[in-house]
Design an enzyme around this catalytic site. Structure first.
Site, PDB file in Angstrom:
ATOM      1  CG  HIS A 183      -0.208   0.400   2.408  1.00  0.00           C
ATOM      2  ND1 HIS A 183       0.528  -0.792   2.736  1.00  0.00           N
ATOM      3  CD2 HIS A 183      -0.476   0.729   3.494  1.00  0.00           C
ATOM      4  CE1 HIS A 183       0.725  -0.678   4.327  1.00  0.00           C
ATOM      5  NE2 HIS A 183       0.347   0.339   4.403  1.00  0.00           N
ATOM      6  CG  HIS A 221       0.076   4.316   5.095  1.00  0.00           C
ATOM      7  ND1 HIS A 221      -0.763   3.210   6.119  1.00  0.00           N
ATOM      8  CD2 HIS A 221      -0.762   5.389   4.780  1.00  0.00           C
ATOM      9  CE1 HIS A 221      -2.325   4.049   5.905  1.00  0.00           C
ATOM     10  NE2 HIS A 221      -2.079   4.940   5.370  1.00  0.00           N
ATOM     11  CG  ASP A 276       4.883   2.629   7.017  1.00  0.00           C
ATOM     12  OD1 ASP A 276       4.043   3.004   6.857  1.00  0.00           O
ATOM     13  OD2 ASP A 276       5.028   1.602   8.584  1.00  0.00           O
ATOM     14  CG  HIS A 277       4.097  -0.716   3.758  1.00  0.00           C
ATOM     15  ND1 HIS A 277       4.657  -1.530   4.602  1.00  0.00           N
ATOM     16  CD2 HIS A 277       3.623   0.288   5.172  1.00  0.00           C
ATOM     17  CE1 HIS A 277       3.923  -1.988   5.666  1.00  0.00           C
ATOM     18  NE2 HIS A 277       3.895  -1.045   6.508  1.00  0.00           N
ATOM     19  CG  HIS A 291      -3.925   0.087   6.765  1.00  0.00           C
ATOM     20  ND1 HIS A 291      -3.899  -0.236   7.853  1.00  0.00           N
ATOM     21  CD2 HIS A 291      -3.019   0.430   6.277  1.00  0.00           C
ATOM     22  CE1 HIS A 291      -2.772   0.620   8.346  1.00  0.00           C
ATOM     23  NE2 HIS A 291      -2.570   1.123   7.226  1.00  0.00           N
ATOM     24  CG  ASP A 308       0.739  -1.434   7.546  1.00  0.00           C
ATOM     25  OD1 ASP A 308       0.759  -0.616   8.096  1.00  0.00           O
ATOM     26  OD2 ASP A 308       1.804  -2.431   7.714  1.00  0.00           O
ATOM     27  CG  HIS A 355       4.556  -3.696  10.205  1.00  0.00           C
ATOM     28  ND1 HIS A 355       3.883  -3.140  10.804  1.00  0.00           N
ATOM     29  CD2 HIS A 355       4.975  -2.438   9.402  1.00  0.00           C
ATOM     30  CE1 HIS A 355       2.982  -1.349  10.323  1.00  0.00           C
ATOM     31  NE2 HIS A 355       4.021  -1.667   9.420  1.00  0.00           N
TER      32      HIS A 355
END
Length: 306
Positions: free
Chosen positions: A61, A63, A65-66, A144, A213, A272
């Protein structure tokens, strides 16, 4: 055999002792990477992996941090002599093409092509499959708040070949490989031999299932059914964090352990972690009470699945 490694195991922000969560799956010198947060190229190198082997990058996805480490990863590949004959495939939820275009504004002249695959679904159906690096990848929409994908990566192996059956039929050794590949052969006397005449049954695929997530839901266990390795998030292990976790659409250690138990997975790696969770291993027992073969993963943890 599949080689699996988690170069990073953290959520939200990289820490001095913990890189952001990602997963490296390698088969015969070709690799798949799931997620690419800030500093992922460094985490990969620290884990002793070779970025030049990367063929498929899967994004769960959008966000930061990904996905925010994508530009650095691409520039790392560009500086490793990757050329026009080594394309990189990047796949993810609808909109991945727009995200890649935005992040590559500061890396406009890459020496290798990028192929974009936007995974999509028909109502009530499963998404398209990706065949890459000798592996088959399918995805599951998670829960999420924004579209987030869980991934199942599978290595489908050839059936078991029986040299004894082949010898009993007087088949020349040079034809064994052809039959094992599923093709019919014709002997010098005109006799036709079908593959099923020299096989001893099918072999179970080797599979890795990856969830981060999301809030837990029943279909996750179905998607991870009988997997060799389930990699699943555990932001915290303390049940007192339940309200906070549910509000932000994440999972506790116990949530992932229940999915593992219900799915029949062989083993579970938790990952995570929240930046506030300094010692994930302190909570291992709450997960192992539900699913004994649970490990609190650490940066660089690796396994070879056979």
């Amino acid at each position: 055999m599949l080689d699996v490694c988690l170069p990073g195991t953290g959520g939200m922000i990289p820490l001095p002792n913990r890189w952001l969560t990602c997963c490296w799956i390698e088969y015969q010198g070709a690799a798949v990477l799931i997620d690419c947060g800030e500093g992922t190229q460094i985490a990969i190198k620290k884990a002793g992996l070779k970025p030049s082997r990367l063929e498929l990058l899967l994004i769960t996805h959008f966000h930061a941090d990904h996905v925010a480490g994508l530009t650095g990863m691409l520039l790392t590949l560009a500086n490793s002599a990757r050329g026009a004959d080594q394309p990189l495939t990047i796949a993810g939820p609808p909109g991945i093409g727009r995200i890649v275009s935005a992040l590559t504004i500061i890396a406009p002249r890459l020496p290798f092509p990028i192929e974009i695959i936007e995974l999509s679904w028909e109502r009530g159906g499963m998404p398209q499959k990706i065949e890459k690096a000798g592996l088959t990848v399918t995805a599951l929409p998670l829960r999420h708040g924004m579209l987030c994908l869980g991934y199942r990566t599978e290595l489908f192996r050839k059936p078991i070949f029986s040299p004894q059956k082949a010898a009993a039929l007087d088949i020349p050794v040079k034809m064994y490989k052809v039959l094992h590949a599923g093709e019919t052969v014709t002997l010098e006397d005109g006799l036709t031999i079908r593959p099923e005449q020299v096989l001893d049954g099918l072999r179970k695929p080797i599979s890795v299932c990856y969830f981060t997530d999301t809030r837990p839901f029943d279909t996750m266990a179905d998607f991870a059914y009988n997997t060799d390795l389930l990699i699943s998030e555990g932001m915290y292990y303390d049940e007192q964090m339940r309200g906070k976790i549910e509000e932000k659409n994440h999972m506790l250690f116990t949530d992932s352990a229940r999915i593992a138990a219900k799915s029949g997975a062989k083993r579970l790696w938790l990952t995570h972690y929240s930046p506030a969770l300094e010692r994930p291993h302190d909570g291992i027992r709450v997960a192992q009470k539900i699913f004994p073969d649970t490990v609190t993963a650490h940066d660089g943890i690796a396994i070879t699945l056979e």
